[in-house]
Design an enzyme around this catalytic site. Sequence first.
Site: not given
Length: 316
Positions: A73, A200, A252, A270, A70
């Site tokens: 991102k 992605y 998160y 993660v 992540s």
Amino acid sequence: MTAASEWEILTEQLPAWLEESRLQSHKGHPATYIPELAHAPADALGITIMSTEGQSLTLGDCGLSFTMQSISKVFTLILALMDHGEEGVFRKVGMEPTGDDFNSMLKLELVEPGIPFNPLINAGAIAISSLIRGTSPAEKSERILAFFRELADAPSLSWNEAVYRSESATAHRNRSLAYFLKDNRVLEEQDDVEEVLDVYFKHCSIEITCRQLARMALVLALNGKDPRSGRELIPRRYVQIAKTFMVSCGMYNASGEFAIRAGLPAKSGVAGGILALVPGRYGIGVVGPALNDKGNSVAGVHLLEKLSGEFDWSLF
Ligand code: GLN
């Protein structure tokens, strides 16, 4: 405290703080839902801190390379902003935290319009992947890679093929999110769902080290400037947007807690990585594969909170 004495204390104390934080690792586990991530050493912990003045400190298991997941991102968001501007991006994703898990689909159906709440949850990042310019998925992935290489000052940065395949083969939930986005017309006519997902999965599986992560963070700490040449790599406004999302959504649904305890823009992944920064001062890369139940590195969070507390780094 002067910057020089802070660096001195940091150099002296960090080894002990790192070992203290490492002891927390047993409270978590490496991610297993992407099978390839399950092999990571659970009690590894490494950190690199780079100062805007050119100093650098690397400690612990920094030889470990890991996938960005992540964390990537943040930078695909920036690239999409550079490709389409704010208006183009915020037609597809919102600006609000969800309070839900990073892979949740709950709010996509619950709240109108059915656009993802923000670009750092999986649904939002998949929408962002569809915005990266390029004539094919391969070209889009290459553009992402070229951008990341420049920010990390790492010309050989690439994705980890095994992790990429592992995620692609098991990503049933991300696939369902993507099809949902297609149905909601966030992914448009010309957006092939599998092609968007391919972009992605590839950026999530870009393999990196703490040092390279710290270099990317340092560029953000410098408001988008290249640490060596001073050249603008990212427009300042887009760094501002990225940093704001990192504070509100970067950890998160533990972002509020991290903002209170550490008060720094940060993004976790993660695979156990965390990218954090002290604006104007430091870029930080951490890895500790054991995750807590929110999906953040247990030891990594502990160490960043300790550092921020000791040196009063909180922005708030
Ligand atoms: N590739 C991962 C996924 O889509 C990234 C998630 C994460 O790091 N939180 O599930």
